[in-house]
Design a protein around this motif. Sequence first.
Motif, PDB file in Angstrom:
ATOM      1  N   UNK A   1       0.733  -1.363   0.194  1.00 37.80           N
ATOM      2  CA  UNK A   1      -0.418   0.123   0.601  1.00 37.80           C
ATOM      3  C   UNK A   1       0.604   1.213   0.087  1.00 37.80           C
ATOM      4  N   UNK A   2       0.514   2.309   0.024  1.00 34.59           N
ATOM      5  CA  UNK A   2       0.634   3.793   0.079  1.00 34.59           C
ATOM      6  C   UNK A   2       1.784   3.630   1.443  1.00 34.59           C
ATOM      7  N   UNK A   3       1.610   3.855   2.204  1.00 36.61           N
ATOM      8  CA  UNK A   3       2.382   4.092   3.287  1.00 36.61           C
ATOM      9  C   UNK A   3       3.668   2.587   3.973  1.00 36.61           C
ATOM     10  N   UNK A   4       3.316   1.395   2.937  1.00 36.24           N
ATOM     11  CA  UNK A   4       4.507   0.108   3.573  1.00 36.24           C
ATOM     12  C   UNK A   4       3.990  -0.485   2.467  1.00 36.24           C
ATOM     13  N   UNK A   5       5.205  -0.914   1.869  1.00 36.04           N
ATOM     14  CA  UNK A   5       5.929  -1.302   0.313  1.00 36.04           C
ATOM     15  C   UNK A   5       5.084  -1.100  -0.623  1.00 36.04           C
ATOM     16  N   UNK A   6       5.652   0.303  -1.441  1.00 35.01           N
ATOM     17  CA  UNK A   6       4.046   1.380  -2.040  1.00 35.01           C
ATOM     18  C   UNK A   6       4.665   0.380  -3.433  1.00 35.01           C
ATOM     19  N   UNK A   7       3.518   0.280  -4.153  1.00 26.56           N
ATOM     20  CA  UNK A   7       3.610  -0.690  -5.919  1.00 26.56           C
ATOM     21  C   UNK A   7       3.056  -1.756  -5.695  1.00 26.56           C
ATOM     22  N   UNK A   8       2.868  -2.698  -3.946  1.00 28.66           N
ATOM     23  CA  UNK A   8       1.616  -3.286  -3.925  1.00 28.66           C
ATOM     24  C   UNK A   8       0.784  -3.001  -3.464  1.00 28.66           C
ATOM     25  N   UNK A   9      -0.679  -3.939  -3.364  1.00 30.30           N
ATOM     26  CA  UNK A   9      -1.988  -4.103  -3.005  1.00 30.30           C
ATOM     27  C   UNK A   9      -1.720  -4.113  -1.423  1.00 30.30           C
TER      28      UNK A   9
END
Length: 82
Positions: free
Chosen positions: A38-46
């Motif tokens: 997600x946006x705040x924890x590992x961007x680029x993944x769901x």
Amino acid sequence: MSDSVLYVSTGHDNGLRLRVRMAGGEDLPLQKREALGGWSALRGYGFKEFRGDASLLTSAEYRWGCLGVFADVGTVHRDAET
């Protein structure tokens, strides 16, 4: 849980942001388990794509005014039940 952030200003609108986040727990219900994505924890993944009982996330981001580049690296330890 530990979430540490360091900001280094390199100019008027420029700066470097470094982040290290570690968390874990045992026998937690699904909604409280560790997750990355997600946006705040590992961007680029769901959102919460990776789940487990412990996680480690490191991020580096450099901003020039409204533009920026970033790199996120993370891992989730999955127990036998996940």
